[in-house]
Design a protein around this motif. Structure first.
Motif, short mmCIF file in Angstrom:
data_model
loop_
_atom_site.label_atom_id
_atom_site.label_comp_id
_atom_site.label_asym_id
_atom_site.label_seq_id
_atom_site.Cartn_x
_atom_site.Cartn_y
_atom_site.Cartn_z
N ILE A 9 -30.32 26.06 6.33
CA ILE A 9 -31.01 26.45 7.66
C ILE A 9 -30.62 27.67 8.14
CG2 ILE A 9 -31.31 25.89 9.98
CD1 ILE A 9 -30.57 22.76 9.65
N HIS A 10 -31.63 28.54 8.23
CA HIS A 10 -31.51 30.08 8.34
C HIS A 10 -31.98 30.44 9.59
CE1 HIS A 10 -30.00 30.53 4.53
NE2 HIS A 10 -31.12 29.43 3.98
N GLY A 11 -31.62 31.26 10.67
CA GLY A 11 -31.95 31.78 12.01
C GLY A 11 -32.87 32.84 11.61
N THR A 28 -38.42 31.25 18.51
CA THR A 28 -38.61 30.84 17.09
C THR A 28 -37.76 29.60 16.72
OG1 THR A 28 -36.79 32.28 16.33
CG2 THR A 28 -39.18 33.15 16.50
N THR A 29 -38.21 28.95 15.75
CA THR A 29 -37.26 27.86 15.25
C THR A 29 -36.66 28.49 13.87
OG1 THR A 29 -39.17 27.11 13.99
CG2 THR A 29 -38.94 26.03 15.89
N ASN A 30 -35.94 27.94 13.26
CA ASN A 30 -35.38 28.23 12.00
C ASN A 30 -36.20 27.93 10.84
OD1 ASN A 30 -32.86 28.97 13.30
ND2 ASN A 30 -32.19 26.54 13.20
N TRP A 31 -35.96 28.99 9.89
CA TRP A 31 -36.61 28.44 8.41
C TRP A 31 -35.55 27.63 7.71
CZ3 TRP A 31 -35.30 30.36 3.68
CH2 TRP A 31 -34.26 31.48 3.53
N TYR A 62 -38.05 23.50 -1.82
CA TYR A 62 -39.05 23.44 -0.82
C TYR A 62 -38.52 24.43 0.43
CZ TYR A 62 -41.42 21.37 3.29
OH TYR A 62 -42.03 21.19 4.46
N THR A 63 -39.52 25.22 0.88
CA THR A 63 -39.20 25.98 1.93
C THR A 63 -40.17 25.86 3.12
OG1 THR A 63 -38.67 27.70 0.19
CG2 THR A 63 -38.95 28.39 2.47
N SER A 64 -39.57 25.77 4.27
CA SER A 64 -40.17 25.38 5.66
C SER A 64 -40.01 26.63 6.28
CB SER A 64 -39.69 24.34 6.44
OG SER A 64 -40.27 24.20 7.50
N GLN A 138 -43.60 34.64 0.66
CA GLN A 138 -42.41 35.09 1.16
C GLN A 138 -41.46 35.39 0.11
OE1 GLN A 138 -41.33 36.49 4.35
NE2 GLN A 138 -39.57 37.19 3.03
N LYS A 139 -41.19 36.38 -0.44
CA LYS A 139 -39.88 36.43 -1.39
C LYS A 139 -38.61 36.16 -0.80
CE LYS A 139 -38.34 39.26 -5.22
NZ LYS A 139 -38.43 40.13 -6.28
N ILE A 140 -37.88 35.57 -1.31
CA ILE A 140 -36.56 34.89 -0.98
C ILE A 140 -35.59 35.41 -1.84
CG2 ILE A 140 -35.11 33.18 -0.13
CD1 ILE A 140 -37.57 31.70 0.68
N GLU A 141 -34.54 36.13 -1.56
CA GLU A 141 -33.41 36.48 -2.37
C GLU A 141 -32.18 36.38 -1.50
OE1 GLU A 141 -34.42 40.10 -5.40
OE2 GLU A 141 -35.00 40.59 -3.31
N MET A 142 -31.21 35.71 -2.10
CA MET A 142 -30.09 35.40 -1.19
C MET A 142 -28.89 35.24 -2.04
SD MET A 142 -30.72 31.67 0.12
CE MET A 142 -32.34 31.51 0.10
#
Length: 153
Positions: A9-11, A28-31, A62-64, A138-142
């Protein structure tokens, strides 16, 4: 062979200015994301109990997206809501780390992973009584640093 089942969970942290003479209220809610990955790892032995780990894994993610609500009041009035929506995509991780064997079947593990995914969403935004939908990605890199316990099966 190796696998990974995880979630996070990310803010959201950003700043947005209101038009001159108005005030802005934003919430906002979290993604969130969850994944089920499988792949390969290479674990050469460095000492009697210490192994180096290199791994490449990938699979289902799965991404929200977050819900975003904006209200502006003052010389300019308005409100807008972007609904939370989920999307499935392919994700992958490349990792390096170490595993210390406490017993022949159990170890302590630390590993740093670079992760990548590119989910595509159908986002709905409402402003007043008008709702519009549009595709978005949304490109996600982490980078993840994981500490845990390993088990030999």
């Amino acid at each position: 062979m190796t696998g990974r089942l995880s979630g996070s969970i990310h803010g959201i942290d950003f700043e947005y200015g209101a038009p001159t003479g108005s005030s802005l209220n934003m919430s906002t809610t979290n993604w969130k994301n969850a994944n089920l990955f499988a792949g390969f790892s290479y674990m050469p032995q460095l000492t009697n109990r210490l192994n180096f780990i290199a791994r490449a894994i990938g699979g289902y993610q799965y991404t929200s997206s977050p819900e975003v609500k904006i209200n502006i009041s003052g010389s300019f009035n308005g409100s807008s809501t972007q609904e939370s929506v989920g999307a499935s995509s392919f994700g992958m991780l490349f990792g390096l780390g170490f595993n210390y064997e406490v017993t022949s079947d159990i170890g302590l593990r630390i590993i740093a992973d670079y992760g990548n995914a590119n989910p595509k969403f159908e986002v709905t935004q409402s402003s007043g009584n008008v709702a519009t939908s549009a595709p978005s990605s949304q490109k996600i890199e982490m980078v993840n640093l994981d500490v845990g316990i390993s088990f030999k099966l």
